[in-house]
Design a protein around this motif. Sequence first.
Motif, mmCIF file in Angstrom:
data_model
loop_
_atom_site.group_PDB
_atom_site.id
_atom_site.type_symbol
_atom_site.label_atom_id
_atom_site.label_comp_id
_atom_site.label_asym_id
_atom_site.label_seq_id
_atom_site.Cartn_x
_atom_site.Cartn_y
_atom_site.Cartn_z
ATOM 1 N N PHE A 88 0.817 -1.211 0.000
ATOM 2 C CA PHE A 88 0.000 0.000 0.000
ATOM 3 C C PHE A 88 0.854 1.265 0.000
ATOM 4 N N LEU A 89 2.081 1.160 0.426
ATOM 5 C CA LEU A 89 2.978 2.307 0.479
ATOM 6 C C LEU A 89 3.947 2.329 -0.701
ATOM 7 N N ARG A 90 3.951 1.267 -1.493
ATOM 8 C CA ARG A 90 4.916 1.148 -2.591
ATOM 9 C C ARG A 90 4.269 1.273 -3.967
ATOM 10 N N LEU A 91 3.124 0.645 -4.164
ATOM 11 C CA LEU A 91 2.490 0.640 -5.484
ATOM 12 C C LEU A 91 1.465 1.767 -5.589
ATOM 13 N N PRO A 92 1.590 2.665 -6.570
ATOM 14 C CA PRO A 92 0.539 3.665 -6.766
ATOM 15 C C PRO A 92 -0.821 2.989 -6.918
ATOM 16 N N LEU A 93 -1.855 3.648 -6.406
ATOM 17 C CA LEU A 93 -3.193 3.070 -6.342
ATOM 18 C C LEU A 93 -4.074 3.688 -7.419
ATOM 19 N N ALA A 94 -4.558 2.857 -8.331
ATOM 20 C CA ALA A 94 -5.396 3.326 -9.435
ATOM 21 C C ALA A 94 -6.786 3.698 -8.910
ATOM 22 N N HIS A 95 -7.143 4.969 -9.051
ATOM 23 C CA HIS A 95 -8.391 5.521 -8.515
ATOM 24 C C HIS A 95 -9.594 4.953 -9.257
ATOM 25 N N ARG A 96 -10.392 4.150 -8.545
ATOM 26 C CA ARG A 96 -11.559 3.473 -9.138
ATOM 27 C C ARG A 96 -11.125 2.529 -10.258
ATOM 28 N N GLY A 97 -9.966 1.916 -10.061
ATOM 29 C CA GLY A 97 -9.383 1.075 -11.102
ATOM 30 C C GLY A 97 -8.687 1.925 -12.151
ATOM 31 N N LEU A 98 -8.019 1.281 -13.075
ATOM 32 C CA LEU A 98 -7.320 2.000 -14.140
ATOM 33 C C LEU A 98 -8.334 2.295 -15.245
ATOM 34 N N ILE A 116 -10.456 -2.723 -13.302
ATOM 35 C CA ILE A 116 -9.731 -3.486 -12.281
ATOM 36 C C ILE A 116 -8.736 -4.440 -12.939
ATOM 37 N N ARG A 117 -9.155 -5.114 -13.994
ATOM 38 C CA ARG A 117 -8.235 -6.007 -14.713
ATOM 39 C C ARG A 117 -7.044 -5.228 -15.273
ATOM 40 N N ALA A 118 -7.312 -4.041 -15.797
ATOM 41 C CA ALA A 118 -6.240 -3.238 -16.382
ATOM 42 C C ALA A 118 -5.234 -2.816 -15.320
ATOM 43 N N ALA A 119 -5.714 -2.462 -14.134
ATOM 44 C CA ALA A 119 -4.802 -2.075 -13.060
ATOM 45 C C ALA A 119 -3.932 -3.248 -12.630
ATOM 46 N N ILE A 120 -4.533 -4.415 -12.524
ATOM 47 C CA ILE A 120 -3.764 -5.607 -12.148
ATOM 48 C C ILE A 120 -2.699 -5.895 -13.200
ATOM 49 N N LYS A 121 -3.088 -5.854 -14.462
ATOM 50 C CA LYS A 121 -2.148 -6.138 -15.549
ATOM 51 C C LYS A 121 -0.987 -5.153 -15.549
ATOM 52 N N ALA A 122 -1.266 -3.882 -15.226
ATOM 53 C CA ALA A 122 -0.230 -2.859 -15.224
ATOM 54 C C ALA A 122 0.636 -2.903 -13.969
ATOM 55 N N GLY A 158 -1.666 -0.979 -7.522
ATOM 56 C CA GLY A 158 -2.703 -1.232 -6.536
ATOM 57 C C GLY A 158 -4.007 -0.615 -7.026
ATOM 58 N N ILE A 159 -5.087 -0.888 -6.316
ATOM 59 C CA ILE A 159 -6.412 -0.455 -6.762
ATOM 60 C C ILE A 159 -7.177 0.171 -5.610
ATOM 61 N N GLU A 160 -7.876 1.277 -5.914
ATOM 62 C CA GLU A 160 -8.830 1.879 -4.984
ATOM 63 C C GLU A 160 -10.214 1.740 -5.596
ATOM 64 N N ILE A 161 -11.192 1.305 -4.794
ATOM 65 C CA ILE A 161 -12.576 1.184 -5.246
ATOM 66 C C ILE A 161 -13.513 1.773 -4.199
ATOM 67 N N ASP A 162 -14.789 1.906 -4.590
ATOM 68 C CA ASP A 162 -15.815 2.450 -3.707
ATOM 69 C C ASP A 162 -16.956 1.461 -3.538
ATOM 70 N N LEU A 163 -17.613 1.532 -2.391
ATOM 71 C CA LEU A 163 -18.764 0.667 -2.138
ATOM 72 C C LEU A 163 -20.001 1.479 -1.797
ATOM 73 N N LEU A 176 -13.483 -8.997 -5.308
ATOM 74 C CA LEU A 176 -12.500 -9.716 -4.496
ATOM 75 C C LEU A 176 -12.033 -10.977 -5.212
ATOM 76 N N ALA A 177 -12.957 -11.682 -5.832
ATOM 77 C CA ALA A 177 -12.575 -12.887 -6.571
ATOM 78 C C ALA A 177 -11.709 -12.540 -7.775
ATOM 79 N N LEU A 178 -11.967 -11.416 -8.394
ATOM 80 C CA LEU A 178 -11.197 -10.982 -9.551
ATOM 81 C C LEU A 178 -9.775 -10.578 -9.156
ATOM 82 N N VAL A 179 -9.662 -9.813 -8.078
ATOM 83 C CA VAL A 179 -8.339 -9.363 -7.622
ATOM 84 C C VAL A 179 -7.548 -10.529 -7.045
ATOM 85 N N ALA A 180 -8.212 -11.322 -6.230
ATOM 86 C CA ALA A 180 -7.633 -12.569 -5.695
ATOM 87 C C ALA A 180 -6.263 -12.358 -5.054
ATOM 88 N N GLY A 181 -6.101 -11.238 -4.373
ATOM 89 C CA GLY A 181 -4.870 -11.019 -3.622
ATOM 90 C C GLY A 181 -3.666 -10.623 -4.430
#
Length: 255
Positions: free
Chosen positions: A8-18, A33-39, A42-47, A100-105
């Motif tokens: 969380f302190l190392r990888l820039p966080l894509a706002h609402r995904g890339l 979300i897939r694009a952020a993972i591929k790049a 990290g990812i930021e999302i809203d609920l 969560l299943a898509l990101v899978a850690g």
Amino acid sequence: MTALTEGFLRLPLAHRGLHDVADGRPENSRAAIRAAIKAGYGIEIDLQLSRDGRAMVFHDYDLERLTGIKGAVRQRDAADLAQLPLLGGDEGIPDFAEVLALVAGRVPLLVELKDQHGQMGETDGILEQATADCLAGYNGPVALMSFNPHMVTRLAALAPLVVRGLVTCGYTAEDWPLLRADTRARLRDIPDYGPSGSGFVSHDIDDLDNPRLAELAGNGAALLCWTVRSPEAETKARKVVQNITFEGYLPALPA
């Protein structure tokens, strides 16, 4: 209180995904979300909350800006929301369990719970419970946050092992016209950091000269900021914060 993991302190966080609607990737969509993972970001999302109590990955309280359909997210069931196409893409609104299943850690996931009652007060706890239920058994790096300190406090009981933080800003009358002046004045000083059991704040880039941030950092708080939209803004922000939430450009990844 728990602390943010290193990612969380190392990888820039894509706002609402890339997100980039020109490429068919609306904000908070599976495609973003897939694009952020591929790049490698990290990812930021809203609920937001559906009528039947599901945590939906969506930023606005109202549907119109992102779907073209009027009405509140909370007035529709999750199955209905899943069928509403996001503008600029070819998919409906995902729920939190799907994401969560898509990101899978694979990358850090920063999750903002949106205030459901408009005045940053006590909540009914439904969105907090839905969020905690989805996270049961999830083993990837995840952190939860909200502008509403009452939601963060509830999460301490519902998901005590998940790091929590506050989304913070200068709370100007221009940006928060519906919020009472006394509430804005109180929240501006971030008084709930300790009582809510927070381990970090994610602060508005336009208010990084707030002296309270230096005080929190001196007491061990991790500092993030939102939303960075250029390399120049990133350079300035990183003089204060440890990591950024970004959109509209591609920050450099750590070596």
